[in-house]
Design a protein around this motif. Structure first.
Motif, mmCIF file in Angstrom:
data_model
loop_
_atom_site.group_PDB
_atom_site.id
_atom_site.type_symbol
_atom_site.label_atom_id
_atom_site.label_comp_id
_atom_site.label_asym_id
_atom_site.label_seq_id
_atom_site.Cartn_x
_atom_site.Cartn_y
_atom_site.Cartn_z
ATOM 1 N N GLU A 20 26.874 50.396 29.516
ATOM 2 C CA GLU A 20 26.896 50.055 27.976
ATOM 3 C C GLU A 20 28.277 49.961 27.578
ATOM 4 O O GLU A 20 29.109 50.696 28.135
ATOM 5 C CB GLU A 20 26.245 51.311 27.481
ATOM 6 N N THR A 22 30.766 49.744 24.055
ATOM 7 C CA THR A 22 30.951 49.553 22.456
ATOM 8 C C THR A 22 32.105 49.177 22.304
ATOM 9 O O THR A 22 33.275 49.618 22.741
ATOM 10 C CB THR A 22 30.924 51.129 21.736
ATOM 11 N N CYS A 45 35.623 57.757 22.773
ATOM 12 C CA CYS A 45 35.304 57.032 23.924
ATOM 13 C C CYS A 45 35.031 58.157 25.129
ATOM 14 O O CYS A 45 35.674 59.031 25.320
ATOM 15 C CB CYS A 45 36.338 56.030 24.563
#
Length: 91
Positions: A20, A22, A45
């Protein structure tokens, strides 16, 4: 480089993707608060990905962002953007 980033983010959205992402890239103009903004984003993060191209070592802010990741003890890795192009080392 944007096409590479968009491709990587797109791959992460596939239902069978093993990862994943972002996109936390700072898209605003660099101003007097950009390091503070970068630090806030980096601290949020799990891992920082540096997508490396031929001229990443001269890109504004990349060295500062890596330094912030190191200071905050956020793991990071360098991902070569194009296998057929040699880029300079960042470290």
């Amino acid at each position: 480089m944007n096409a590479l980033k968009d491709s990587l983010v797109g791959q992460a959205k596939l239902k069978d993707s093993p990862f994943e992402i972002t996109d936390m890239s700072i898209k605003e103009k660099i101003d007097c608060n950009w390091k503070e903004n970068a630090r806030r984003r980096i601290k949020g993060c799990d891992v920082v990905v540096v997508l490396c191209g031929e001229h990443t070592d001269t890109a504004t802010g990349v060295t500062a962002e890596l330094t912030i990741a190191q200071e905050e003890k956020i793991p990071y890795f360098l991902l070569k953007g194009r296998p057929d192009k040699a880029g300079p080392s960042l470290l």
